[in-house]
Design an enzyme around this catalytic site. Sequence first.
Site, short mmCIF file in Angstrom:
data_model
loop_
_atom_site.label_atom_id
_atom_site.label_comp_id
_atom_site.label_asym_id
_atom_site.label_seq_id
_atom_site.Cartn_x
_atom_site.Cartn_y
_atom_site.Cartn_z
N CYS A 195 18.51 63.65 61.02
CA CYS A 195 18.69 63.99 59.61
C CYS A 195 17.97 63.00 58.68
O CYS A 195 17.67 61.88 59.05
CB CYS A 195 20.16 64.07 59.20
SG CYS A 195 21.07 65.41 60.01
N ARG A 246 18.13 68.55 57.79
CA ARG A 246 19.24 68.60 58.75
C ARG A 246 18.80 68.82 60.19
O ARG A 246 18.02 69.72 60.49
CB ARG A 246 20.22 69.72 58.36
CG ARG A 246 21.48 69.71 59.24
CD ARG A 246 22.42 70.85 58.93
NE ARG A 246 23.62 70.75 59.77
CZ ARG A 246 24.47 71.73 60.00
NH1 ARG A 246 24.27 72.92 59.45
NH2 ARG A 246 25.52 71.55 60.79
N LEU A 247 19.33 67.97 61.05
CA LEU A 247 19.30 68.19 62.49
C LEU A 247 20.73 68.53 62.88
O LEU A 247 21.62 67.68 62.82
CB LEU A 247 18.83 66.94 63.24
CG LEU A 247 18.78 67.07 64.77
CD1 LEU A 247 17.74 68.09 65.20
CD2 LEU A 247 18.51 65.72 65.42
N GLU A 256 26.44 60.46 62.29
CA GLU A 256 27.55 61.21 62.89
C GLU A 256 28.82 60.38 62.80
O GLU A 256 28.82 59.16 63.05
CB GLU A 256 27.25 61.55 64.36
CG GLU A 256 28.28 62.47 64.98
CD GLU A 256 27.87 62.97 66.36
OE1 GLU A 256 28.74 63.53 67.06
OE2 GLU A 256 26.71 62.80 66.74
N ASP A 270 31.60 67.27 60.67
CA ASP A 270 31.98 65.91 60.33
C ASP A 270 31.55 65.57 58.90
O ASP A 270 32.10 64.67 58.28
CB ASP A 270 31.40 64.91 61.33
CG ASP A 270 29.89 64.97 61.45
OD1 ASP A 270 29.31 66.04 61.17
OD2 ASP A 270 29.27 63.96 61.86
#
Length: 287
Positions: free
Chosen positions: A2, A46-47, A74, A94
């Site tokens: 990201c 975004r990944l 994360e 998350d």
Amino acid sequence: MCGISGIIGDNFNSDVLLKMIETQKHRGPDSSGKYVQNGVCLGHNRLSIIDLSEAANQPFIDKLERYILVFNGEIYNYLELKSELDYNFKTNSDTEVLLAAYMKWGKECLHKLNGMFSFAIWDTVEKKLFAARDRFGVKPFYYHLSENTFYFASEIKTLHAAGIHKTPNEKVWANYFVYGSYGMPNETFWEGIHQLSGGHFLEYANNQIKIEKWYVFEEEIKKHQKKKSYDEVKSEYIALLKDSIQLRFRSDVPVGFNVSGGLDSSALLAFVNLLGEDKSKINAYTF
């Protein structure tokens, strides 16, 4: 991986933000998003790892539309935090847990986060940006302030794409070539471009930057200075390691595991094989 980016202030420009997002698109090929309103531009690449739905895309806005979040990293203990939060979640991400945690605990939420992260939250009511970096600076956060405008990004070249001049910081270059050291934790190789140090948070409002240290490694070490036997330390260490691995293997996509062939990665791989869950999504590689 990201990527996050933003422009806040007099020179906010959505076209410049698009250049920044494009420069970082390799960090997040799954989705690109932007928020542009009232002198604030926030961008995200975004990944997707947790909750692959479009509802979890960023910039992420809370239900009352007060807070806007861009987040790289994360939060491994997001499920545990979710159980503590009295909040009507609309995603399984998350990302939403992080925003809800900030809404409940403010900057104190940082101490509850188990993860690697770099994020920024714009408060549309107080007109203030809150940004933070994880304990050891795993995830990057670079910034620049000039002409009543604050810029930030996950990569330095993204700030250059925004028009920030590429002027070498000669002191840092000299220290690097002579001593092999990078410089102070907040320095970079370029004048006017700084990095938020690991374990610090930043607040920006009224063209003023305030930076504070939220994680003090030396103080954390003191908590574990009580004398213990070898067996006690061994047992505690194994429990922590198992828990750490278990948390990090939470994923809605296949997990890749890189092994060097050395003791550390081989030991970790052995612990991975002790996981009770389905390991068909886990692939190990060595290079």
